[in-house]
Design a protein around this motif. Structure first.
Motif, PDB file in Angstrom:
ATOM      1  N   ALA A 132      11.032   9.636   3.095  1.00 18.36           N
ATOM      2  CA  ALA A 132      10.114   9.716   4.240  1.00 18.36           C
ATOM      3  C   ALA A 132       9.023   8.677   4.047  1.00 18.36           C
ATOM      4  CB  ALA A 132       9.523  11.120   4.320  1.00 18.36           C
ATOM      5  N   VAL A 133       8.960   7.711   4.959  1.00 19.03           N
ATOM      6  CA  VAL A 133       8.006   6.613   4.809  1.00 19.03           C
ATOM      7  C   VAL A 133       6.939   6.700   5.888  1.00 19.03           C
ATOM      8  CG1 VAL A 133       9.699   5.108   3.707  1.00 19.03           C
ATOM      9  CG2 VAL A 133       9.418   5.015   6.177  1.00 19.03           C
ATOM     10  N   GLY A 134       5.748   6.249   5.533  1.00 25.99           N
ATOM     11  CA  GLY A 134       4.613   6.291   6.441  1.00 25.99           C
ATOM     12  C   GLY A 134       3.349   6.449   5.625  1.00 25.99           C
ATOM     13  N   GLY A 135       2.262   5.886   6.128  1.00 27.44           N
ATOM     14  CA  GLY A 135       0.982   6.037   5.460  1.00 27.44           C
ATOM     15  C   GLY A 135       0.851   5.239   4.181  1.00 27.44           C
ATOM     16  N   SER A 136       1.559   4.119   4.078  1.00 26.27           N
ATOM     17  CA  SER A 136       1.564   3.377   2.811  1.00 26.27           C
ATOM     18  C   SER A 136       0.336   2.491   2.655  1.00 26.27           C
ATOM     19  CB  SER A 136       2.821   2.502   2.710  1.00 26.27           C
ATOM     20  OG  SER A 136       2.689   1.353   3.518  1.00 26.27           O
ATOM     21  N   ALA A 137       0.003   2.211   1.402  1.00 28.60           N
ATOM     22  CA  ALA A 137      -1.055   1.256   1.066  1.00 28.60           C
ATOM     23  C   ALA A 137      -0.489  -0.140   0.869  1.00 28.60           C
ATOM     24  CB  ALA A 137      -1.761   1.701  -0.218  1.00 28.60           C
ATOM     25  N   THR A 139       2.247  -3.633   1.302  1.00 29.18           N
ATOM     26  CA  THR A 139       3.002  -4.586   2.136  1.00 29.18           C
ATOM     27  C   THR A 139       3.818  -5.450   1.184  1.00 29.18           C
ATOM     28  OG1 THR A 139       1.104  -4.597   3.653  1.00 29.18           O
ATOM     29  CG2 THR A 139       2.825  -6.194   4.084  1.00 29.18           C
ATOM     30  N   ASP A 140       4.624  -4.782   0.371  1.00 25.90           N
ATOM     31  CA  ASP A 140       5.405  -5.509  -0.648  1.00 25.90           C
ATOM     32  C   ASP A 140       6.889  -5.556  -0.332  1.00 25.90           C
ATOM     33  OD1 ASP A 140       6.222  -2.908  -1.241  1.00 25.90           O
ATOM     34  OD2 ASP A 140       6.026  -3.159  -3.412  1.00 25.90           O
ATOM     35  N   GLY A 141       7.258  -5.226   0.916  1.00 21.60           N
ATOM     36  CA  GLY A 141       8.672  -5.286   1.281  1.00 21.60           C
ATOM     37  C   GLY A 141       9.548  -4.340   0.493  1.00 21.60           C
ATOM     38  N   GLY A 142       8.919  -3.334  -0.130  1.00 23.54           N
ATOM     39  CA  GLY A 142       9.683  -2.414  -0.965  1.00 23.54           C
ATOM     40  C   GLY A 142      10.130  -3.031  -2.283  1.00 23.54           C
ATOM     41  N   ALA A 143       9.538  -4.184  -2.642  1.00 23.82           N
ATOM     42  CA  ALA A 143       9.945  -4.860  -3.878  1.00 23.82           C
ATOM     43  C   ALA A 143       9.700  -3.966  -5.090  1.00 23.82           C
ATOM     44  CB  ALA A 143       9.186  -6.179  -4.031  1.00 23.82           C
ATOM     45  N   GLY A 144       8.555  -3.304  -5.135  1.00 25.03           N
ATOM     46  CA  GLY A 144       8.259  -2.428  -6.267  1.00 25.03           C
ATOM     47  C   GLY A 144       9.247  -1.286  -6.375  1.00 25.03           C
ATOM     48  N   LEU A 145       9.617  -0.737  -5.230  1.00 24.31           N
ATOM     49  CA  LEU A 145      10.617   0.344  -5.190  1.00 24.31           C
ATOM     50  C   LEU A 145      11.920  -0.131  -5.824  1.00 24.31           C
ATOM     51  CD1 LEU A 145      11.411   2.447  -1.995  1.00 24.31           C
ATOM     52  CD2 LEU A 145      13.218   1.518  -3.415  1.00 24.31           C
ATOM     53  N   ALA A 247      13.002  -1.827   9.302  1.00 25.86           N
ATOM     54  CA  ALA A 247      12.783  -2.626   8.095  1.00 25.86           C
ATOM     55  C   ALA A 247      11.296  -2.816   7.807  1.00 25.86           C
ATOM     56  CB  ALA A 247      13.473  -3.984   8.214  1.00 25.86           C
ATOM     57  N   GLY A 248      10.479  -2.816   8.849  1.00 29.76           N
ATOM     58  CA  GLY A 248       9.045  -3.023   8.668  1.00 29.76           C
ATOM     59  C   GLY A 248       8.269  -1.761   8.351  1.00 29.76           C
ATOM     60  N   ALA A 249       8.933  -0.621   8.304  1.00 27.72           N
ATOM     61  CA  ALA A 249       8.238   0.643   8.032  1.00 27.72           C
ATOM     62  C   ALA A 249       7.595   0.626   6.652  1.00 27.72           C
ATOM     63  CB  ALA A 249       9.209   1.819   8.142  1.00 27.72           C
ATOM     64  N   ALA A 250       6.384   1.169   6.558  1.00 30.65           N
ATOM     65  CA  ALA A 250       5.671   1.304   5.285  1.00 30.65           C
ATOM     66  C   ALA A 250       5.591  -0.033   4.552  1.00 30.65           C
ATOM     67  CB  ALA A 250       6.324   2.368   4.407  1.00 30.65           C
ATOM     68  N   GLY A 251       5.154  -1.062   5.277  1.00 34.50           N
ATOM     69  CA  GLY A 251       4.957  -2.360   4.647  1.00 34.50           C
ATOM     70  C   GLY A 251       6.223  -3.001   4.141  1.00 34.50           C
ATOM     71  N   GLY A 252       7.355  -2.644   4.745  1.00 37.85           N
ATOM     72  CA  GLY A 252       8.635  -3.205   4.342  1.00 37.85           C
ATOM     73  C   GLY A 252       9.410  -2.333   3.376  1.00 37.85           C
TER      74      GLY A 252
END
Length: 373
Positions: A132-137, A139-145, A247-252
């Motif tokens: 569940a994505v939303g409310g993120s701090a 904009t790393d495209g999910g790279a950290g994930l 794809a743009g959800a939660a900063g990517g």
């Protein structure tokens, strides 16, 4: 009156009540005014903050996990687990609410903790994971994930990139061969009400970057960095996923989920299916929806409108309760909402509404009960 049932499906009132609290306090007022009235509390969420709490209220159990926060500090997040199914709420690990307003980190905040939550769910032998994505701090495209799950994102010298979206300006290659092999046997659902692509005028940096503290120069930097990252990922995958809806959800972070093969579904629909809402509507005389601010954005698929549309199709009238009401009743009527109540209007000011949410919801509940035929 004894045969009437009222179904409460409220989302959070940000800053003053969780969805669970909002439903409980409204129910208290209803029961005080009409003790014989049957009331069912079914708190909802649409993929952002409160999603795990809504699943816990639906019968899942909580599993606490210590993970990396958006700027690397440890935070304790919760998984919602039932059987081999888990719900991961990105906001609990990588959420904007975890950072004070004067410590926003639009260039360096990372989704690594969200990836750690996904790994923890697989450690519990969960083979279907709702992200569940939303409310993120972030904009790393999910790279950290992806990095938390074994991916490598490298610069031209072959060095691993540091956390955050700005670092992606140096992305040269992506190596997914080290991804956790358990992912191949895991069904991943991307639960999001956001259908934005990752790049461009409707993308993660330009639309959502300012909400995370990015100024105009930083937004431009993040857009360029995400573009370079997307090109590197496309070379690794053999296709470009950056323009896919969500794809743009939660900063990517949505982009990263799609890279992992996730199936995207509207967040509110995932939860409503779990709640068995259609069956609950069959016995309801009235449905009450609501959230902190019912505005034009709510009409684009947020939880209250998702519930209202289901109720309208089932022929059940809907009332709305909001901290602030910024949509005319005529527009809400198209979604089956026949009455709307504003806590700010009742209180005389938004500040009082936030300070006295419990009392105001109780009073509104009593009024709803008295108006039922």
């Amino acid at each position: 009156m004894t045969h009437a049932q009222i179904l409460l499906c409220l989302d959070k009132f940000r800053g003053s009540a969780t969805a669970v609290e909002a439903c409980r306090w409204l129910a208290e007022g209803i029961r005080q005014a009409a003790p014989d009235l049957r009331v069912r509390e079914a708190p909802v969420a649409d993929g952002g903050e409160g999603t795990v709490a809504a699943f816990l209220a639906a019968g899942y159990h909580a599993v606490p996990v210590r993970v990396s926060g958006p700027t690397g500090e440890p935070v304790t997040a919760q998984l919602a687990v039932r059987g081999d199914r888990a719900v991961v709420e990105l906001a609990q690990a990588s959420g904007l609410h975890l950072l004070p307003a004067d410590r926003r980190a639009p260039l360096t905040a990372s989704t690594r903790g969200t990836g750690e939550l996904l790994a923890a769910a697989m450690d519990l032998d969960c083979r279907e994971i709702v992200l569940a994505v939303g409310g993120s701090a972030t904009t790393d495209g999910g790279a950290g994930l992806l990095q938390a799950l074994g991916a490598r994102i490298l610069d031209a010298r072959g060095a691993e990139l540091p956390p955050g979206g700005a670092a992606l300006a140096e992305a040269e290659t992506v190596d997914l061969t080290g991804l956790d092999p358990r992912l191949r046997d895991t069904r991943l659902v991307l639960a999001s009400d956001v259908d934005n692509p990752m790049l461009g005028p409707d993308g993660a940096a330009i639309v959502f970057g300012p909400q995370k503290g990015a100024d105009a120069e930083q937004v431009a930097l993040l857009e360029a960095a995400l573009s370079r990252y997307a090109r590197a990922m496309a070379k690794e995958l053999g296709l470009d996923l950056s323009d896919r809806p969500g794809a743009g959800a939660a900063g990517g972070a949505g982009f990263a989920a799609l890279v992992l093969g996730a199936r995207r579904e509207p967040g509110v629909e995932v939860l409503l299916a779990e709640l068995g809402l259609d069956a609950a509507l069959a016995g309801a005389s009235l449905v009450v929806v609501g959230e902190g601010c019912l505005d034009a954005q709510s009409l684009r698929g947020k939880a209250p409108i998702g519930v209202a549309d289901r109720a309208r199709r089932a022929g059940v009238p809907v009332a709305a309760v909001a901290g602030r009401l910024e949509v005319p009743l005529a527009e809400l009527a198209a979604h089956g909402i026949v009455a709307a109540h504003s806590l700010a209007e009742r209180a005389g000011s938004p500040a009082t509404a936030m300070a006295e949410t419990r009392r105001l919801l109780q009073e509104t509940g009593a009024e709803l009960a008295r108006r039922l035929p």
